[in-house]
Design an enzyme around this catalytic site. Structure first.
Site, mmCIF file in Angstrom:
data_model
loop_
_atom_site.group_PDB
_atom_site.id
_atom_site.type_symbol
_atom_site.label_atom_id
_atom_site.label_comp_id
_atom_site.label_asym_id
_atom_site.label_seq_id
_atom_site.Cartn_x
_atom_site.Cartn_y
_atom_site.Cartn_z
ATOM 1 C CG ASP A 17 -1.700 1.196 1.453
ATOM 2 O OD1 ASP A 17 -2.249 1.727 0.460
ATOM 3 O OD2 ASP A 17 -1.788 1.663 2.607
ATOM 4 C CG ASP A 195 -2.602 2.489 6.422
ATOM 5 O OD1 ASP A 195 -3.030 3.511 6.981
ATOM 6 O OD2 ASP A 195 -2.634 2.340 5.180
#
Length: 239
Positions: A17, A195
């Protein structure tokens, strides 16, 4: 949860990410910065993994290229609605931006009345940001729900101080699953690091494939492994 094992360049495929994982979250999403030594580390990793490193983000690939220049890398942008399957490949767009025109029209009055809300238009996705106006969280969510009412072809997702809409049938997990069907990712063991709520789709897919799912931060997750923050991610990548 435990610290993830070291990356094995011979057997692993690495999916990262961007916001909240490679860079810290900031009020203005266009003002993130990745230090040159960290970009160089990603370049070395990409080479060692024979290209089996992809950035999987809600951002457009063009934005990722700008922030990570001069790095060449595979990528999934806008939660997989944009794809670059290999570092040297062209970007594929899987959905036309015009599908979101009615939503843009529906959000316009709310944005006019509440200028502390920020709309990020990614073409194939729309993101309402309220990080600098947390008191408007309920308003942002309600406005997006009303603007998308009756649109079964769209999905609304809530993230870290954002509410986002994009075409249904696509998420980060499906993007990772697709990458794993072809070179240079095919036949490798996937690692995913993320996250946010939107990363849970990919973390779940990777876990089902027997891979290594890594959650960044303290939020609840399906992941078996955890890194504390962005600095811990880069320390792990360096290791």
């Amino acid at each position: 949860m435990q610290h993830p094992p070291a990356i094995d360049p011979e057997t692993h495929a690495l999916f990262l990410d961007f916001d909240g994982t490679l860079v810290d979250l900031v009020d203005d999403p266009q003002k993130v910065h990745l230090a040159p030594d960290r970009i160089e580390r990603l370049r070395v990793l990409t080479d060692r993994l024979s290209g089996a490193l992809a950035v999987v983000s809600g951002r457009q690939i063009a934005d990722l290229d700008r922030f990570l220049a001069p790095l060449s890398f595979a990528a999934a942008g806008v939660h997989g609605l944009e794809r670059r399957r290999r570092p040297e490949a062209d970007v594929e767009i899987l959905m036309a931006p015009e599908a979101l025109d009615p939503v843009r029209d529906g959000l316009a009055p709310i944005l006019e009345e509440n200028q502390r809300l920020q709309l990020e238009d990614k073409g194939t996705a729309l993101v309402l940001h309220y990080r600098t106006a947390p008191d408007l969280a309920d308003l942002a969510e309600t406005a997006m729900e009303r603007a998308t009412e009756g649109r079964n072809d769209l999905v609304v997702m809530k993230g870290d101080n954002i509410v986002e809409v994009h075409p249904a049938g696509m998420d980060k997990g499906k993007a990772v699953d697709d990458f794993m069907t072809s070179s240079p990712f095919e036949g490798r063991v996937p690692i995913y690091v993320g996250d946010d709520t939107t990363d849970e789709f990919a973390l779940k897919i990777v876990s089902k494939k027997g891979g290594i799912a890594v959650k960044v931060g303290a939020k609840e997750s399906v992941a078996d492994y955890r890194l504390a923050d962005v600095a811990a991610v880069h320390d792990w990548l360096a290791g």
